[in-house]
Design an enzyme around this catalytic site. Structure first.
Site, PDB file in Angstrom:
ATOM      1  N   ASN A   1       0.849  -1.202   0.000  1.00 56.53           N
ATOM      2  CA  ASN A   1       0.000   0.000   0.000  1.00 56.53           C
ATOM      3  C   ASN A   1       0.876   1.240   0.000  1.00 56.53           C
ATOM      4  O   ASN A   1       2.109   1.160  -0.005  1.00 56.53           O
ATOM      5  CB  ASN A   1      -0.962  -0.023   1.193  1.00 56.53           C
ATOM      6  CG  ASN A   1      -0.211  -0.089   2.504  1.00 56.53           C
ATOM      7  OD1 ASN A   1       0.487   0.841   2.878  1.00 56.53           O
ATOM      8  ND2 ASN A   1      -0.332  -1.219   3.214  1.00 56.53           N
TER       9      ASN A   1
ATOM     10  N   ASP B   1      -4.467  -6.207   5.215  1.00 57.54           N
ATOM     11  CA  ASP B   1      -5.534  -6.988   5.851  1.00 57.54           C
ATOM     12  C   ASP B   1      -5.528  -8.438   5.374  1.00 57.54           C
ATOM     13  O   ASP B   1      -5.875  -9.341   6.119  1.00 57.54           O
ATOM     14  CB  ASP B   1      -6.898  -6.354   5.551  1.00 57.54           C
ATOM     15  CG  ASP B   1      -7.052  -5.025   6.281  1.00 57.54           C
ATOM     16  OD1 ASP B   1      -6.627  -4.958   7.445  1.00 57.54           O
ATOM     17  OD2 ASP B   1      -7.564  -4.063   5.680  1.00 57.54           O
TER      18      ASP B   1
ATOM     19  N   ASP C   1      -4.730  -9.623  13.204  1.00 57.77           N
ATOM     20  CA  ASP C   1      -4.710  -8.222  13.620  1.00 57.77           C
ATOM     21  C   ASP C   1      -3.685  -8.100  14.743  1.00 57.77           C
ATOM     22  O   ASP C   1      -3.927  -8.508  15.880  1.00 57.77           O
ATOM     23  CB  ASP C   1      -6.103  -7.781  14.081  1.00 57.77           C
ATOM     24  CG  ASP C   1      -6.162  -6.269  14.247  1.00 57.77           C
ATOM     25  OD1 ASP C   1      -5.237  -5.702  14.873  1.00 57.77           O
ATOM     26  OD2 ASP C   1      -7.110  -5.648  13.724  1.00 57.77           O
ATOM     27  N   ILE C   2      -2.532  -7.556  14.392  1.00 55.48           N
ATOM     28  CA  ILE C   2      -1.395  -7.526  15.340  1.00 55.48           C
ATOM     29  C   ILE C   2      -1.753  -6.675  16.552  1.00 55.48           C
ATOM     30  O   ILE C   2      -1.570  -7.074  17.709  1.00 55.48           O
ATOM     31  CB  ILE C   2      -0.133  -6.954  14.645  1.00 55.48           C
ATOM     32  CG1 ILE C   2       0.191  -7.776  13.387  1.00 55.48           C
ATOM     33  CG2 ILE C   2       1.044  -6.955  15.602  1.00 55.48           C
ATOM     34  CD1 ILE C   2       1.240  -7.149  12.480  1.00 55.48           C
TER      35      ILE C   2
ATOM     36  N   LYS D   1     -10.588  -2.651  18.601  1.00 61.03           N
ATOM     37  CA  LYS D   1      -9.190  -3.060  18.798  1.00 61.03           C
ATOM     38  C   LYS D   1      -8.870  -3.243  20.282  1.00 61.03           C
ATOM     39  O   LYS D   1      -7.858  -3.836  20.629  1.00 61.03           O
ATOM     40  CB  LYS D   1      -8.239  -1.989  18.234  1.00 61.03           C
ATOM     41  CG  LYS D   1      -8.432  -1.714  16.755  1.00 61.03           C
ATOM     42  CD  LYS D   1      -7.588  -2.604  15.897  1.00 61.03           C
ATOM     43  CE  LYS D   1      -7.870  -2.323  14.431  1.00 61.03           C
ATOM     44  NZ  LYS D   1      -7.115  -3.209  13.556  1.00 61.03           N
TER      45      LYS D   1
END
Ligand code: C5P
Length: 413
Positions: free
Chosen positions: A219, A288, A317-318, A356
């Site tokens: 990205n 993702d 998801d770290i 999160k």
């Protein structure tokens, strides 16, 4: 040329820039230029030896002020340049500091204006930074090391040296730090040590998810914000580990860097680094999804019009994993997430913070930050929302570090 834009970062600061004799005097010219660009007022003081390497005319042109060399200079009305200069200064930096100059400092000698003013400085208020520069044998000599030790014990901030090719043709330790590194040291000495003793782990930049040996998905994240945060945390006294995705950016001085490629690599590096950390700031743009299968050979176009069909699996998801770990849940690890949105910043930021499980979420508009040197942030936490208006990423990083330090320590930094 500096790759960091220091514009305005030393506005109003008064710096005495001292030069003693050495081939690295040319770097002091670049440092002077950066100081002026950063908004500092610079008074250059040179030793007689320094004048053999670079002319006062160059330094006068760059600093915009006459250079002082002699303590007997009758331009000073009271003939006390050493007192006047040090009472007006916010910091003194000697670049290069030669072996002989360091020996003078170690002995408290005052035979030349530069050594004299170092001795005359109000020690409690005016920091003295020393940037040594010399041949590797001179550097390694016990006399030099003894003198450096003494100068540090006497309250100077003795900066390190680089390792590499030297002006004399030899290779080894003793090269003076680069002007950009010296700027970082000066800025750090004016920064409140709000994160002293804290271990901070930061992720930055994009991940790269391989499709085959030559292609992959990534990205537009430049890593600028995460690198600026690493630099600001370091200036604030933290012990910083920066886990960087696929970006070619210079590592901020004093920061330990771990390079990773994919989200899975980043997760492994993060889990190991946060084990004994106090703060985790997740600024990376983690992919993702990743291709379900990595082709062993390059996927070929065969002319038939057939296109490959890729299938994806979701990456872990770290941030969420770390934020839900026992240490974070017990309050021993403060987690900060980032959210790059394209719309509904506020609502999305609040929702993402809850999802999160982080105490602090930093939201920004993706297209208005990727690759740019400036940004605007919205901080979302239990207390509500705090806006950090558009500014350079370096300035915002410092404000963010102050905000984090306040939340971690519970007192205003
Ligand atoms: O869900 P989203 O990608 O918008 O969340 C952004 C935040 O989560 C950032 O702090 C990013 O570093 C982190 N993140 C992560 N692992 C992922 C995806 C995002 O740590 N797989």
């Amino acid at each position: 040329m500096s790759s960091v834009d220091f514009t305005g970062e030393l506005t109003g600061r008064r710096v005495v820039l001292g030069l003693s004799g050495g081939a690295a005097c040319f770097k002091a010219a670049e440092l002077c230029r950066l100081l002026i660009k950063a908004g500092a007022t610079v008074q250059v003081v040179m030793t007689e030896a320094a004048c053999r390497f670079i002319t006062p005319v160059t330094m006068q042109a760059l600093s915009g002020r006459p250079v002082l060399v002699s303590q007997w200079d009758d331009r000073e009305p009271n003939d006390m340049a050493h007192i006047n200069l040090t009472r007006e200064a916010d910091a003194i930096i000697v670049t290069p500091a030669s072996a002989d100059f360091i020996a003078q400092l170690a002995q408290g000698r005052a035979g030349e204006l530069l050594a004299l003013l170092c001795l005359a400085r109000p020690m409690a208020r005016v920091p003295l930074l020393i940037a040594p520069s010399m041949n590797r044998e001179m550097w390694a000599h016990p006399a030099t090391q003894r003198n450096l030790h003494q100068v540090a014990r006497d309250g100077a901030n003795v900066l390190g040296v680089g390792d590499g090719e030297q002006a004399c043709g030899e290779v080894g330790e003793g090269r003076m730090l680069e002007p950009e590194e010296l700027m970082g040291e000066l800025i750090a000495c004016f920064t409140p040590q709000s994160l002293i003793g804290q271990r901070v782990v930061i992720t930055a930049g994009p991940t790269f998810e391989a499709i085959d040996p030559v292609r992959g998905l990534t990205n537009l994240s430049s890593g600028k914000m995460g690198f600026a945060i690493a630099s600001a945390a370091c200036e604030a006294g933290a012990d910083v580990t920066l886990i960087a995705g696929t970006v070619a950016r210079a590592t901020p001085r004093g920061v330990e860097r771990v390079d990773v490629v994919s989200a899975l690599d980043m997760q492994t590096a993060v889990v190991s680094a946060v084990a004994d950390a106090d703060i985790f700031i997740s600024a990376a743009a983690v992919a993702d999804w990743r291709p379900a299968d990595l082709a062993e050979q390059k996927l070929k176009k065969d002319g038939s019009g057939h296109v490959p069909h890729l299938t994806f699996v979701e990456n872990p998801d770290i941030l969420s994993g770390v934020a839900h770990s026992p240490r974070a849940q017990a309050g021993d690890l403060f987690c900060v997430g980032f959210a790059a949105e394209t719309e509904n910043l506020r609502a999305n930021a609040q929702a993402k913070r809850a999802r999160k499980g982080v105490p602090l979420l930093v939201a920004n508009i993706g297209p208005a930050t990727f690759g740019r040197d400036d940004n605007a942030l919205l901080l979302v936490d239990d207390e509500g929302e705090t806006e950090l208006p558009r500014a350079s990423k370096r300035a915002l990083a410092r404000q963010l570090i102050t905000e984090i330090a306040r939340r971690v320590s519970g007192v205003d930094a």
